[in-house]
Write a protein that holds these residues in place. Sequence first.
Motif, short mmCIF file in Angstrom:
data_model
loop_
_atom_site.label_atom_id
_atom_site.label_comp_id
_atom_site.label_asym_id
_atom_site.label_seq_id
_atom_site.Cartn_x
_atom_site.Cartn_y
_atom_site.Cartn_z
N ALA A 1 -19.93 -10.23 73.12
CA ALA A 1 -18.47 -10.17 73.11
C ALA A 1 -17.86 -11.45 73.68
N VAL A 2 -18.53 -12.05 74.63
CA VAL A 2 -18.03 -13.28 75.23
C VAL A 2 -18.19 -14.47 74.28
N CYS A 3 -19.35 -14.56 73.60
CA CYS A 3 -19.62 -15.77 72.82
C CYS A 3 -19.53 -15.59 71.30
N GLY A 4 -19.72 -14.37 70.80
CA GLY A 4 -19.60 -14.13 69.36
C GLY A 4 -20.82 -14.48 68.53
N ASP A 5 -21.97 -14.71 69.16
CA ASP A 5 -23.18 -15.07 68.43
C ASP A 5 -24.36 -14.38 69.11
N TRP A 6 -25.13 -13.62 68.35
CA TRP A 6 -26.23 -12.85 68.94
C TRP A 6 -27.30 -13.74 69.57
N HIS A 7 -27.60 -14.86 68.94
CA HIS A 7 -28.64 -15.74 69.48
C HIS A 7 -28.17 -16.38 70.79
N GLN A 8 -26.94 -16.83 70.80
CA GLN A 8 -26.40 -17.40 72.03
C GLN A 8 -26.28 -16.31 73.10
N ALA A 9 -25.94 -15.08 72.69
CA ALA A 9 -25.85 -13.97 73.63
C ALA A 9 -27.22 -13.72 74.28
N ASP A 10 -28.28 -13.79 73.49
CA ASP A 10 -29.63 -13.64 74.05
C ASP A 10 -29.94 -14.74 75.07
N ASP A 11 -29.53 -15.97 74.75
CA ASP A 11 -29.75 -17.08 75.68
C ASP A 11 -28.96 -16.88 76.97
N LEU A 12 -27.70 -16.48 76.83
CA LEU A 12 -26.86 -16.24 78.01
C LEU A 12 -27.45 -15.13 78.87
N LEU A 13 -27.88 -14.05 78.22
CA LEU A 13 -28.46 -12.94 78.98
C LEU A 13 -29.75 -13.37 79.68
N ARG B 1 -19.81 -17.49 83.21
CA ARG B 1 -19.89 -18.88 83.69
C ARG B 1 -20.90 -19.70 82.89
N ALA B 2 -22.00 -19.08 82.50
CA ALA B 2 -22.99 -19.79 81.67
C ALA B 2 -22.39 -20.14 80.32
N HIS B 3 -21.56 -19.24 79.78
CA HIS B 3 -20.91 -19.54 78.50
C HIS B 3 -19.93 -20.69 78.65
N ILE B 4 -19.20 -20.71 79.74
CA ILE B 4 -18.28 -21.83 79.99
C ILE B 4 -19.08 -23.13 80.05
N ASP B 5 -20.18 -23.13 80.78
CA ASP B 5 -21.03 -24.33 80.87
C ASP B 5 -21.53 -24.76 79.50
N GLU B 6 -21.98 -23.80 78.70
CA GLU B 6 -22.52 -24.12 77.38
C GLU B 6 -21.46 -24.68 76.45
N THR B 7 -20.25 -24.14 76.49
CA THR B 7 -19.20 -24.62 75.58
C THR B 7 -18.74 -26.02 75.94
N ARG B 8 -19.02 -26.45 77.16
CA ARG B 8 -18.63 -27.80 77.58
C ARG B 8 -19.67 -28.84 77.17
N ARG B 9 -20.85 -28.40 76.78
CA ARG B 9 -21.90 -29.35 76.39
C ARG B 9 -21.66 -29.83 74.96
N PRO B 10 -21.78 -31.13 74.71
CA PRO B 10 -21.47 -31.67 73.38
C PRO B 10 -22.30 -31.06 72.26
N HIS B 11 -23.59 -30.74 72.47
CA HIS B 11 -24.41 -30.22 71.38
C HIS B 11 -23.95 -28.83 70.95
N ARG B 12 -23.21 -28.11 71.78
CA ARG B 12 -22.74 -26.77 71.42
C ARG B 12 -21.47 -26.80 70.58
N ARG B 13 -20.86 -27.95 70.46
CA ARG B 13 -19.62 -28.03 69.68
C ARG B 13 -19.89 -28.03 68.19
N GLU B 14 -21.13 -28.31 67.82
CA GLU B 14 -21.50 -28.29 66.41
C GLU B 14 -21.82 -26.87 66.00
N SER B 15 -21.49 -26.53 64.76
CA SER B 15 -21.77 -25.19 64.25
C SER B 15 -23.09 -25.21 63.48
N VAL B 16 -24.05 -24.44 63.95
CA VAL B 16 -25.33 -24.38 63.28
C VAL B 16 -25.71 -22.93 63.07
#
Length: 170
Positions: free
Chosen positions: A27-39, A69-84
Amino acid sequence: MTRPSRDEAYTAFVAARRTHLRRIAYAVCGDWHQADDLLQTALVKLYVAWPRIRRDGREEAYVRQIIVRAHIDETRRPHRRESVGLGDRDPAASTGPSYEDRSALFDALQALPLQQRKVVVLRHWLGLSVREAAAELAISEGTVKSHSSRGLAALETVLADSEPGRGTRG
């Protein structure tokens, strides 16, 4: 009667709450793979702090805060701004509202600005108070209230327009 060991208590908590916490991350990030990483990040940090957090009884709140907070950190990283990835090819959960209703709600949530989305998830999905949501997001209670109000209004508009028989006429 012996107390469960640190690992046993931690494992029992994770087994009981993992699915719920994964949904929060989604719900925070909108992507199941990223959700697994955050968890995964959150659970590693929880393990390190387990004795202190377990003693205070704040396990789930601690994990939620790490996820946000981990999601905030991830969204600030340049490699996360690309959609893959493959977009909406992730499998849907099998319980709860219909796929169409969940999909419409998550699409509407993802359309919200990031901070509004986080406030709506914390306040209205997880049921946190204004004070608790403000503390988890490190913002003022007034900001939580305004983001919540604007976010709910936007969700109502988007969801009302997507109902059958409503929306634009062709």
